[in-house]
Design a protein around this motif. Structure first.
Motif, short mmCIF file in Angstrom:
data_model
loop_
_atom_site.label_atom_id
_atom_site.label_comp_id
_atom_site.label_asym_id
_atom_site.label_seq_id
_atom_site.Cartn_x
_atom_site.Cartn_y
_atom_site.Cartn_z
N ALA A 199 14.93 -42.07 90.40
CA ALA A 199 14.12 -43.22 90.76
C ALA A 199 13.78 -44.05 89.54
O ALA A 199 13.78 -45.29 89.59
CB ALA A 199 12.84 -42.75 91.46
N GLU A 200 13.50 -43.39 88.43
CA GLU A 200 13.14 -44.08 87.20
C GLU A 200 14.27 -44.98 86.72
O GLU A 200 14.04 -46.06 86.18
CB GLU A 200 12.77 -43.05 86.13
N ARG A 201 15.51 -44.54 86.93
CA ARG A 201 16.67 -45.29 86.42
C ARG A 201 17.09 -46.44 87.32
O ARG A 201 17.57 -47.46 86.82
CB ARG A 201 17.85 -44.35 86.19
N VAL A 202 16.97 -46.29 88.65
CA VAL A 202 17.61 -47.28 89.52
C VAL A 202 16.66 -48.10 90.38
O VAL A 202 17.07 -49.15 90.89
CB VAL A 202 18.66 -46.61 90.44
N CYS A 203 15.41 -47.68 90.56
CA CYS A 203 14.54 -48.35 91.53
C CYS A 203 13.99 -49.68 91.02
O CYS A 203 13.53 -49.78 89.88
CB CYS A 203 13.36 -47.46 91.92
N ASP A 204 14.02 -50.69 91.88
CA ASP A 204 13.30 -51.94 91.62
C ASP A 204 11.83 -51.77 91.99
O ASP A 204 10.95 -52.27 91.30
CB ASP A 204 13.91 -53.08 92.44
N ARG A 205 11.58 -51.09 93.10
CA ARG A 205 10.22 -50.79 93.53
C ARG A 205 10.23 -49.39 94.15
O ARG A 205 11.28 -48.86 94.53
CB ARG A 205 9.70 -51.81 94.56
N LEU A 206 9.03 -48.84 94.31
CA LEU A 206 8.95 -47.51 94.92
C LEU A 206 7.60 -47.32 95.57
O LEU A 206 6.62 -48.01 95.28
CB LEU A 206 9.21 -46.42 93.87
N ALA A 207 7.58 -46.37 96.50
CA ALA A 207 6.34 -45.91 97.11
C ALA A 207 6.24 -44.41 96.86
O ALA A 207 7.25 -43.70 96.89
CB ALA A 207 6.32 -46.20 98.61
N ILE A 208 5.03 -43.94 96.60
CA ILE A 208 4.79 -42.51 96.42
C ILE A 208 3.98 -42.03 97.62
O ILE A 208 2.93 -42.60 97.94
CB ILE A 208 4.04 -42.23 95.11
N ILE A 209 4.52 -41.00 98.28
CA ILE A 209 3.90 -40.46 99.49
C ILE A 209 3.53 -39.01 99.24
O ILE A 209 4.31 -38.24 98.66
CB ILE A 209 4.86 -40.57 100.69
N ALA A 210 2.35 -38.61 99.67
CA ALA A 210 1.92 -37.21 99.61
C ALA A 210 0.98 -36.97 100.78
O ALA A 210 0.13 -37.82 101.09
CB ALA A 210 1.23 -36.90 98.29
#
Length: 317
Positions: A199-210
């Motif tokens: 995710a660190e290398r390719v994501c433009d945006r992200l969501a973190i779910i827990a």
């Protein structure tokens, strides 16, 4: 990112219950068109259920969602490529035919599918296996074949559930390249993972779910920004009194010291250290990793539940 301002994937207050458990608990998502968007979370966080609910494979109990402008996700199915967490190919089918078959399920004619399959396998370094039966391929090769089958019809949206799980480092790198190529082609890529490095290398945006809830949404840099940078400092002439000059949170780190980067910057502190004769034998400023930010956002127990894999590899979520 390209195309319409309308998001490729949108969800508002998405809820899915299994019995008394809210596996997806009020999740909001907005995935820009042309972006690579990661859904991150520990094992059991609700990532797979969220993706399946977005795609219309299962229906939400509350909230609504849209895919490529369609409130009924299945209306956009021919424009979507999907790689589920559970992999599955017909073992007696040849690799090229398997890719063409998956394309046919999305409306691609067989001749075009076979031609594209051969081209894609060559580009992915699998040209030698075009006419090999699936059962003769390694696990990693079979997984790449299934991935190619998910994109052979050139979808506008590619959804990948834990795509890196089970791949060796070489095939993980191939997969990252394919994800970037799909984004460059103009597709939107939505994938789930518990492996932060990808995710660190390719994501433009992200969501973190827990725990079924969305805990963070934004860029990788914004996630890292939830933690301060760390300074590692090695004096050339140390003595016990140096602790009076360093920030209050400074702790010993081998022969040197470690502390948070001061809000006003490091320059004033360095000037004081030099003026007092301590000198600078070594200095580095380290930004927090996405994994560090992830642990802070979801909590250490949630990030590493009992029986879960380590953050850089292992079991799927």
């Amino acid at each position: 990112m390209v195309g319409s301002s309308e998001p490729a994937v949108f969800a508002e207050h998405l809820v899915k219950r299994f019995g008394e458990r809210r596996v997806v608990d009020g999740v909001d998502l907005s995935v820009p068109r042309g972006a690579i968007y990661g859904v991150l979370g520990p094992n059991g966080a609700g990532k797979t259920t969220t993706l399946r609910t977005l795609l219309g494979i299962i229906e939400p109990d509350e909230g609504h969602r849209s895919i490529l402008g369609h409130a009924a996700p299945r209306e956009a199915s021919d424009r979507v490529g999907y790689l589920p967490e559970e992999r599955g190919l017909y073992p007696s089918m040849k690799a090229r035919d398997a890719i063409a078959f998956m394309g046919a399920l999305r409306g691609l004619d067989r001749r075009t599918g076979r031609a594209r399959a051969a081209e894609m396998m060559e580009a992915a370094g699998l040209g030698h296996a075009i006419d090999e039966k699936i059962k003769k391929l390694s696990k990693g090769m079979a997984q790449l074949v299934q991935l190619l089958g998910s994109v052979v019809h050139r979808p506008d949206l590619l959804v990948l559930d834990e795509p890196f799980s089970g791949l060796d480092p070489v095939n993980q790198e191939k997969l990252e390249s394919l994800i970037l190529a799909e984004r460059d082609r103009g597709a939107t890529v939505l994938f789930s993972t518990h492996i932060m490095a990808h995710a660190e290398r390719v994501c433009d945006r992200l969501a973190i779910i827990a725990g079924g809830k969305r805990r963070f949404e934004g860029t990788v840099d914004a996630a890292r920004g939830t933690l301060p940078s760390q300074v590692r400092y090695l004096p050339t002439h140390p003595d016990a009194a140096i602790a009076e000059v360093l920030p209050h949170d400074a702790v010993r780190d081998g022969e040197g010291w470690r502390f948070q980067l001061p809000g006003e910057g490091i320059e004033g502190l360095l000037g004081t250290l030099i003026a007092r004769g301590y000198g600078i034998g070594g200095l580095s400023i380290e930004r927090p990793s996405l994994h560090d930010a992830f642990v802070r956002i979801v909590g250490r127990d949630a990030a590493n539940p009992p029986g879960a894999s380590q953050p850089n590899g292992g079991a799927t979520a």
